[in-house]
Write a protein that holds these residues in place. Structure first.
Motif, PDB file in Angstrom:
ATOM      1  N   THR A 165      31.808  30.942  39.612  1.00 18.31           N
ATOM      2  CA  THR A 165      33.077  31.032  39.489  1.00 18.31           C
ATOM      3  C   THR A 165      33.322  31.929  40.518  1.00 18.31           C
ATOM      4  N   ILE A 212      36.882  33.514  42.625  1.00 23.00           N
ATOM      5  CA  ILE A 212      38.146  33.922  42.634  1.00 23.00           C
ATOM      6  C   ILE A 212      38.811  34.230  43.792  1.00 23.00           C
ATOM      7  N   VAL A 233      36.849  27.561  40.678  1.00 21.07           N
ATOM      8  CA  VAL A 233      37.698  28.041  41.791  1.00 21.07           C
ATOM      9  C   VAL A 233      38.981  28.332  41.133  1.00 21.07           C
ATOM     10  N   ILE A 234      39.346  29.613  41.069  1.00 24.33           N
ATOM     11  CA  ILE A 234      40.570  30.027  40.662  1.00 24.33           C
ATOM     12  C   ILE A 234      41.413  31.027  41.717  1.00 24.33           C
ATOM     13  N   VAL A 258      44.542  33.342  42.269  1.00 26.86           N
ATOM     14  CA  VAL A 258      45.329  34.397  41.770  1.00 26.86           C
ATOM     15  C   VAL A 258      46.126  34.882  42.738  1.00 26.86           C
ATOM     16  N   THR A 315      36.763  30.385  31.509  1.00 24.97           N
ATOM     17  CA  THR A 315      36.874  31.368  32.256  1.00 24.97           C
ATOM     18  C   THR A 315      38.041  32.112  32.413  1.00 24.97           C
ATOM     19  N   ILE A 339      40.597  35.439  33.589  1.00 30.68           N
ATOM     20  CA  ILE A 339      40.797  36.259  34.915  1.00 30.68           C
ATOM     21  C   ILE A 339      41.749  37.556  33.956  1.00 30.68           C
ATOM     22  N   ILE A 365      45.418  36.956  33.792  1.00 30.92           N
ATOM     23  CA  ILE A 365      46.357  36.141  34.676  1.00 30.92           C
ATOM     24  C   ILE A 365      46.211  34.595  34.626  1.00 30.92           C
ATOM     25  N   GLN A 413      40.611  29.015  31.796  1.00 32.42           N
ATOM     26  CA  GLN A 413      40.161  27.674  32.373  1.00 32.42           C
ATOM     27  C   GLN A 413      39.063  27.142  31.376  1.00 32.42           C
ATOM     28  N   VAL A 450      33.231  33.401  30.745  1.00 28.39           N
ATOM     29  CA  VAL A 450      33.066  34.057  32.041  1.00 28.39           C
ATOM     30  C   VAL A 450      34.448  35.006  32.078  1.00 28.39           C
ATOM     31  N   ILE A 494      36.295  37.794  34.032  1.00 27.70           N
ATOM     32  CA  ILE A 494      36.420  38.451  35.385  1.00 27.70           C
ATOM     33  C   ILE A 494      37.487  39.293  35.560  1.00 27.70           C
ATOM     34  N   VAL A 514      39.964  41.483  37.843  1.00 25.19           N
ATOM     35  CA  VAL A 514      40.426  41.747  39.253  1.00 25.19           C
ATOM     36  C   VAL A 514      41.614  42.718  39.442  1.00 25.19           C
TER      37      VAL A 514
END
Lengths: 570, 570
Positions: free
Chosen positions: A484, A486, A567-568, A570, B484, B486, B495, B499, B566, B568, B570
């Motif tokens: 993963t 970001i 792949v995200i 933001v 996933t 975020i 955010i 996914q 997952v 994450i 940020v």
């Protein structure tokens, strides 16, 4: 002079006056038996079974026939005929009957009992319109007329079918063997089969499952004798495992238990159900008091009880496995227990069954199986039986059914060996139309009806395709590796570090170096393939990550986990 | 009066004057054979094999014995003895020899040839210190002295071992059968075995692989006769598939080809290699000109050539599979080809082999296999042979080796049936120490040496554990479902959208509703379990996502994909 008529072919796309025989399953495998007979506007169907999956179909419960061909023809279906109550002949009924318009369905009494029982698991489906038939009945279904004849199999009340059609009579044997001394059943009705054979049969569709085995099939009474011997000389407890649907074997065990003064407990949901249905309908005899509930088993000395249960194939949730692993509520393995595995072992299950045998021997009990004694007889005609059937029916054409392609071919060779014209052996395949014209000339045509593998997995029917299966195989082989990343939408730089989630590949916690090196590779790819100034093609970046990481991991480990970049931005 | 001495046990933790026999593999499975003999400061090892994995070990190449027990004892190892050149006896050599200090290793000439050839794939390893032995040799290794005796197997130059130890003589049969008319080999050396038996043997360690089969094993010359018959009456091309290591069978085919005037092409890397080695060493005879390269096959009429190749088990990359699937460079299936599958089918491979047979029959060629004719003889003693071995050796103890636990037990029962004391049947298990004291009293002790499954997968040896395997099984069953999410570090809000990446579960593109509903569930969980004011326990949130999503997907589909959140920040 009569006026010139347009050939029926031109109207229907196929000859109106031709009989079309279309096997949807059972001709390239063992299981999923289903055949369509179509003549003009009339259709009948024989059997509607399921097939257990190959090892390369992980997670699939079973497969059923594809009935796409019948779409739009529902109103033509005059009836469905079921030959006997095994799942490879009845298992698709709950899934398919509604889809083909719920036509009337014909079967014998015991078959009906078992079909109805299973139907209870599908309460949201329309009720079936079942007609119970006796073996002396004759049923008219549109242009077809069907007679039944009694055959032997491992379940009572099994029939073959004589189907009269405008093109001639087709004999469909169902699954069969000839047993001249069956247990609690009559021998196959050879007189009726011979009578049918005297009436100019167009084609014989006959069971090929055991066509590669020379000689005659074993009689159930031979197995009953062996079981009797085992009961005679065994002092400890006896635990007999077999198939739930093997009613004849269950009968043999009941007889032996009664003779040798043992109580018998029946365990396993499907076996208990089948015993109950068969007893109620008079197809299984047990004296009052012989059968005891499994929770009473410990009230008797070991020498006075026996258990018959499911799980002879090592099925993980069946009774045998639970007993052997010490997980059964009432039955623990006792020293000097004798386990009888009264079944053959289906390809793919051998190692599991060997594991069960190991566990039993470790607990100082022992095992008797078909390697050691005649504790199992198959339900299918062998080479000599098949020749006898051909000789009795004397058909113009032989259509081997039920079995792998090579079994059909070997069956065809048997036909030739008893004098049939090799050109009159019709080796079909699933979905391919076999046609007979009004003069009784038959051929395997080049026409194929649409056919795909319909897989049942949990609640889903047909929603698992080759892609999903292929993925399951790949996942099983080397696991997977999810990365993963970001990305900051403005700078196109990675926020933080790429994250790795892996299962079934290596134990990540013990392989920090490999994981860290991989993360670095990912960072390089992202840095190379993106720029803050231009729009980024993220699919392209993902493909690059997949490729670079896949190669790197292979180089380091010679394994190919499924690499999934997420792949995200933001 | 002699002074009281401290028992040696007190010094070493186990009796110094006891012989310790420690099987590291081969006692609970077929394969991975390896046994340690230890007396004081002297150790010898018999065999060093690999085992092919069970179906529940997806992706694993093979397993090897765990030699942890030998750590720190390398200097005591006087030598390794190899009984014959099959992989279940030699396959772990490249992986283990360095780890145990590369001691001298003793084997016969043909065995050496095949071991050296495999070693070429492991060029980074230290060279082996091989001593070639003849069957008349006697080798002294520390306190041990070893004689060899000739036995029959499916490969020539196989030996059993008579190991003299201070506690008495142990006979180790290796894999064996008695063949009174082998092909291009001498019958087992019954005279020498009988002589060894006259010398008060302490224990017989004997091959149990076929202990469940009554009667005598088949002679290779019986198979040669059947093959000769097949060559005699076949007009088209003959393609014989067998194991690469079955040198005796290859010899039988060469003889038949020469007699019936056919050229023979050998194909398959391992088979070609073995043939080359065995010919060079005189263990395989072929006239000049009999064997032709596979690329010359089409220069001869079909009736004048035969092919012998690998792949009788349906191995996916072997020659047979390539021929049958039309992927072989030089050999396409011809109408009227006869394929002979000259091997048994190892449990687990049946369906694949049936698929191959189907394909062959579809191409109008045919198959002869062991179901139909005697085209295969196993390499292992059956019940009568095993009894004969016990009667010849007349050991005090019988230690059944090589086979599943139940095979060992059945072998033990054979010992009792020929008059052995049941207390003198020692049924061991992998890793459990068997001890003999100086008076020749033996027992299976309660001591177990450390033993775990060492799996070889690609370049990795022993880095795959139960967790990884279990994950692979789960992934295979219902696939996986990665979510996933975020999270904004300040607001603790998601955010964008969660996914979903799924493989092997359902086809996501066709199941938007399910996926969207699942995303909504995830959003709910995150909203409930986080707050902007407090630090968030992300493991707790992940567990919640896993649970809620797992339950939801099961409820909707009755499938249980592996759910991997997952998360994450940020």
């Amino acid at each position: 002079m009569p006026k010139i008529m347009v050939a029926p072919q031109a109207v229907y796309g196929h000859a109106k006056n031709n009989l079309r025989v279309i096997p949807l399953g059972g001709l390239e495998e063992v299981g999923r038996n289903m055949t369509i007979f179509e003549y003009g506007q009339d259709i009948i169907i024989v059997d509607m079974g399921l097939q257990f999956p190959d090892e390369d179909m992980p997670g699939i419960d079973y497969l059923i026939p594809d009935v796409t061909y019948l779409k739009g023809k529902e109103k033509n279906i005059r009836g469905v005929l079921i030959t006997h109550a095994h799942y490879d002949h009845i298992g698709a009924i709950p899934h398919l009957m509604e889809r083909i318009g719920n036509p009337p369905i014909y079967m014998t009494e015991l078959t009906r009992g078992i079909v109805m029982k299973r139907q209870e698991d599908y309460k949201d489906k329309q009720p079936l319109n079942i007609h119970t038939v006796k073996k002396i009945d004759r049923v008219r279904l549109g242009v077809f007329s069907v007679e039944f004849f009694h055959v032997n199999h491992t379940i009572p009340d099994a029939v073959g079918l004589a189907i009269s059609t405008p093109a001639g009579t087709i004999i469909h044997t169902g699954d069969f063997k000839f047993d001249h001394s069956p247990v609690s059943d009559a021998p196959a009705d050879i007189a009726k089969i011979a009578r049918l054979g005297s009436e100019n049969v167009l084609a014989l569709m006959s069971d090929s499952t055991d066509s590669r085995t020379p000689g005659y099939s074993l009689s159930e009474s031979r197995i009953a004798k062996t079981l009797d011997d085992i009961f005679e000389r065994t002092e400890g407890r006896l635990i007999i495992a077999t198939f739930a649907a093997l009613i004849s074997r269950i009968q043999s065990v009941i007889i032996a238990a009664e003779k040798h003064g043992r109580k018998l407990a029946v365990d396993g949901y499907s076996m208990k159900t089948n015993v109950e249905i068969a007893r109620t309908l008079g197809h299984l005899q047990a004296k009052k008091g012989t059968i005891i509930p499994i929770n009473k088993i410990n009230e008797y000395p070991d020498g006075k009880v026996a258990i018959i249960c499911t799980g002879a194939q090592g099925e993980s949730n069946a009774v045998l496995m639970r007993i052997v692993n010490g997980e059964h509520r009432f039955v623990k393995v006792h020293k000097d227990d004798t386990f009888v595995l009264s079944s053959s072992v289906i390809p793919g299950n051998e190692r599991t069954v060997q594991g069960i045998m190991d566990t039993i021997y470790r607990k100082d009990a022992k095992v008797i199986n078909y390697h050691m004694m005649d504790v199992h007889a198959g339900g299918h005609a062998r080479q000599e039986d098949l020749k006898m059937m051909i000789n009795l029916i004397r058909p113009k054409y032989l259509i081997p059914i039920h079995g792998n392609y090579f079994m059909l071919k070997l069956h065809g060779e048997l036909g030739v060996s008893v004098g049939m014209d090799p050109r009159n052996i019709l080796i079909g395949e699933n979905g391919r139309v076999i046609e007979f014209d009004y003069r009784g000339n038959g051929k395997v045509t080049s026409e194929k009806v649409p056919l795909s593998n319909i897989m049942v997995d949990g609640l889903g029917v047909g929603d698992i395709g080759q892609v999903v299966l292929r993925d399951r195989q790949l996942l099983a082989k080397d696991g997977m590796f999810v990365i993963t990343v970001i990305i900051d939408g403005k700078t196109k730089k990675i926020i933080g570090k790429p994250q790795v989630t892996s299962r079934g590949f290596i134990f990540v916690k013990e392989n920090f170096d490999l994981v860290n090196a991989t993360k670095k590779k990912v960072e390089e790819v992202v840095a190379q393939k993106t720029s803050p100034d231009a729009a980024v093609n993220w699919d392209y970046v993902k493909n690059n990550i997949r490729e670079v990481v896949g190669q790197y991991l292979y180089q380091k480990t010679e394994r190919r986990p499924m690499v999934l970049p997420v792949v995200i931005e933001v």
